[in-house]
Design a protein around this motif. Structure first.
Motif, PDB file in Angstrom:
ATOM      1  N   GLN A 223       0.819  -1.214   0.000  1.00 45.43           N
ATOM      2  CA  GLN A 223       0.000   0.000   0.000  1.00 45.43           C
ATOM      3  C   GLN A 223       0.856   1.269   0.000  1.00 45.43           C
ATOM      4  N   ARG A 224       2.157   1.097   0.288  1.00 51.07           N
ATOM      5  CA  ARG A 224       2.994   2.299   0.456  1.00 51.07           C
ATOM      6  C   ARG A 224       3.273   2.957  -0.884  1.00 51.07           C
ATOM      7  N   PRO A 225       3.346   4.298  -0.901  1.00 51.05           N
ATOM      8  CA  PRO A 225       3.531   5.023  -2.175  1.00 51.05           C
ATOM      9  C   PRO A 225       4.751   4.564  -2.958  1.00 51.05           C
ATOM     10  N   PHE A 226       5.888   4.297  -2.251  1.00 48.80           N
ATOM     11  CA  PHE A 226       7.084   4.012  -3.043  1.00 48.80           C
ATOM     12  C   PHE A 226       6.983   2.703  -3.808  1.00 48.80           C
ATOM     13  N   CYS A 231       5.814   0.079  -9.000  1.00 47.34           N
ATOM     14  CA  CYS A 231       5.010  -0.766  -9.873  1.00 47.34           C
ATOM     15  C   CYS A 231       4.531   0.042 -11.077  1.00 47.34           C
ATOM     16  N   GLY A 232       4.178   1.304 -10.820  1.00 44.46           N
ATOM     17  CA  GLY A 232       3.715   2.169 -11.891  1.00 44.46           C
ATOM     18  C   GLY A 232       4.799   2.404 -12.924  1.00 44.46           C
ATOM     19  N   ARG A 233       6.045   2.446 -12.446  1.00 47.01           N
ATOM     20  CA  ARG A 233       7.134   2.670 -13.390  1.00 47.01           C
ATOM     21  C   ARG A 233       7.534   1.380 -14.097  1.00 47.01           C
ATOM     22  N   GLY A 234       6.804   0.328 -13.807  1.00 50.66           N
ATOM     23  CA  GLY A 234       7.071  -0.918 -14.526  1.00 50.66           C
ATOM     24  C   GLY A 234       8.189  -1.748 -13.931  1.00 50.66           C
ATOM     25  N   ILE A 235       8.567  -1.453 -12.678  1.00 50.00           N
ATOM     26  CA  ILE A 235       9.591  -2.287 -12.040  1.00 50.00           C
ATOM     27  C   ILE A 235       8.914  -3.549 -11.540  1.00 50.00           C
ATOM     28  N   LYS A 236       9.439  -4.681 -11.946  1.00 54.79           N
ATOM     29  CA  LYS A 236       8.836  -5.908 -11.448  1.00 54.79           C
ATOM     30  C   LYS A 236       9.874  -7.014 -11.354  1.00 54.79           C
TER      31      LYS A 236
END
Lengths: 325, 281
Positions: A223-226, A231-236
């Motif tokens: 839930q944390r912003p970072f 995830c939004g930047r596509g790091i997986k």
């Protein structure tokens, strides 16, 4: 000005020294408070034979039971400071020597098992906590729940049965063959083979603790912003799991490790007994069975000191990490 | 807002009370039944495989394993329940003392908990158990005295949080007595946590008593599943482990899984997590 971390460490050390002193006193007074005389308890065992007065008095002196109790305490503490833990009659060896021979085996088991249960617990917990309620989470949490409910001695016995007796691919007891190989490489290999099952049993028991911890933490971390940002930047994949989740888990794991240490030493005791592994747990258990109270007292004091020391170091590292945030 | 959660807390309270009552009845029934059960006595039929006569076979001194399993059940379960209750009562007493008793008492109690936290309790217990070979009562005393401090670390923050909530302040301002607040505001709010702690204690106590039974450090007359597992250790190299080891180990694990599942179900039924979620603050 003393930095707060040093103060924190010192107060932690103070608490542990106090606990250790209390334990030493308890170990000293316990046999004297309870009904019955240690010498008589000792003589009423299988080693019993009739002693005349002089022999009995000599035995008393050897047990540290000569004189009144302040005198006894003085002798006891002085011996302890000099590192003399007494003499074990059934083993016919000084207690400190017996401990010196057995502590490395216990530490070997713990240090081999720790990376396994920490890594598997963390990896499984992160994977499950990333998507709670998903397929992996349901399967893994179910399995871990069942594993957590098998007492450590039972899982050890089952492992022993499965791989030591029914399908004898691994040795079922001891820490090396009866006649160790003279070739050092072969000897190391034998020691490793003997350690596999105990290490596995120990890790199996501890995984659940860290799995649930990592899972709970991962659920909140998600839930944390970072993390959302990452995830939004596509790091997986691997990078998300190690750099983002794994690093944040580290302080929590360390903090829990200092609590878990006592449990770990308890579990290692059962594992050593089941596999007749010549570590401290086995030594303590045999001391109980042989009514070898001098060995028992010495082993308990040394092991307690070891646990307190390790737990202090881990605590200090954990607080310094937690301060970093 | 004030009565918002009371239906749920009451219903979960009802369920947990029902579960506790059911467990109590079962244990009592077990004790009553064990009187009418066949004796767990030695016989010449040693190490018999399971048959119609001996459903789970016999052990090394000819005792019927099934009879032992059933006879050990109420003892093992009851031992865990009593120890868990004793530890919880100690923890709640210490927590309330810390919460109501002022800052000096609170810091003293927290200090004591810190000290107990770093004591390697297993070593201490081994030492004590080696000397006194505890029976039923001895185990309860030893395990609850060395196990209560963990609960304080959970119970005290929850208690403090509930004590400083608006509803309590409000009720006090409106003239409610302390006792009324305790019964109608604080107890319902902390009840789920208490039940959670209790279930956790039961698991811990069951694991520890089984461990002592397994090490053979309890009174030899005290028949538990742990001591039955210990009995099977000598027969691992024969066929007999099938009926000596598996039944008590399975029963113990089933009991522990059961407690865990009850706890999980209880948590997800909205008491602890749900409450946090819908908390207006």
């Amino acid at each position: 000005m003393v930095p707060p971390i040093i103060l924190n460490m010192l107060s932690g050390l103070g608490v542990r020294l106090l606990v250790f002193a209390l334990l030493v006193l308890l170990v000293f007074f316990l046999p004297r408070m309870l009904p019955g005389d240690p010498v008589e308890v000792f003589l009423s065992s299988d080693l019993s034979r009739n002693l005349n007065g002089a022999e009995s008095a000599e035995l008393r002196a050897q047990f540290g039971l000569a004189g009144d109790w302040p005198q006894q305490l003085g002798v006891y503490l002085w011996d302890l400071i000099r590192g003399d833990l007494g003499y074990s009659v059934p083993h016919a060896a000084p207690v400190s020597e017996l401990l010196r021979a057995s502590i490395p085996w216990t530490l070997l088991l713990i240090s081999c098992a720790a990376p396994i249960f920490l890594f598997v617990g963390a990896a499984g917990g992160i994977e499950a906590g990333k998507a709670p309620g998903a397929f992996f989470d349901r399967i893994a949490t179910g399995v871990v729940m069942v594993v957590a409910s098998i007492p450590p001695f039972t899982s050890a016995v089952l492992l022993l049965l499965a791989f030591g007796i029914l399908w004898p691919v691994l040795p079922s007891g001891g820490s090396e063959p009866f006649f160790p190989s003279s070739n050092p490489l072969q000897r190391d290999f034998d020691i490793a083979r003997h350690a596999v099952l105990p290490v596995l049993a120990l890790s199996l028991h501890e995984i659940s603790r860290f799995y649930f911890l990592a899972r709970g933490e991962a659920i909140t971390l998600s839930q944390r912003p970072f993390i959302l940002n990452a995830c939004g930047r596509g790091i997986k994949g691997w990078r998300l799991r190690t750099t983002y989740y794994g690093r944040s888990l580290f302080p929590v794991f360390l903090a829990r490790m200092s609590d878990a240490l006592t449990g770990l030493f308890g579990a290692v005791l059962f594992v050593e007994i089941v596999f007749s592994y010549p570590g401290t747990g086995h030594l303590i258990y045999n001391a109980i069975l042989d009514r070898d109270y001098i060995l028992l007292q010495g082993a308990v004091i040394v092991m307690a000191g070891l646990v307190l020391l390790l737990n202090w170091i881990i605590d200090a590292v954990a607080t310094s990490l937690a301060r970093r945030g | 807002m004030l009565g918002y959660w009371s239906p749920i807390t009451q219903s979960t309270g009802f369920i947990s009370r029902g579960a506790i009552a059911a467990a109590g009845v079962l244990v009592m029934a077990g004790f009553a039944l064990s009187e009418s059960l066949p004796q767990y006595k030695t016989s010449p039929d040693v190490l018999q495989a399971p048959s119609m006569e001996h459903w789970l076979g016999t052990n090394g001194i000819g005792q019927d394993v099934f009879v032992g399993l059933v006879r050990a059940a109420p003892i093992t379960v009851f031992l865990a329940l009593i120890t868990a209750t004793a530890a919880l009562v100690l923890a709640l007493a210490a927590s309330s003392l810390a919460a109501f008793g002022g800052s000096r008492i609170r810091s003293a109690i927290l200090r004591l908990v810190d000290v107990l936290q770093v004591i390697p309790s297993i070593l201490l217990l081994l030492l004590l158990a080696a000397w006194i070979q505890p029976g039923f009562l001895g185990l309860v005393v030893l395990l609850s005295l060395t196990g209560w401090h963990e609960d304080v670390r959970v119970a005290l923050p929850i208690l403090l949080r509930e004590l400083t909530r608006e509803n309590v302040h409000f009720a006090r301002r409106m003239g409610a007595s302390r006792r009324y607040c305790l019964r109608h505001h604080i107890l319902p709010a902390i009840w789920p946590a208490i039940v959670g702690l209790f279930l956790q204690n039961v698991r811990q106590a069951a694991l520890k008593t089984a461990g002592f039974g397994f090490l053979g450090l309890t009174d030899p007359r005290l028949l538990t599943w742990g001591s039955m597992i210990q009995d099977s250790m000598d027969y691992l190299y024969t066929e007999a482990w099938l009926w000596l080891l598996l039944p008590p180990a399975g029963a113990l694990s089933l009991f522990l899984v059961g407690i865990l599942i009850i706890g999980e179900g209880y948590m997800s039924n909205g008491s602890l997590s749900g409450k946090e979620h819908h908390d207006p603050r």
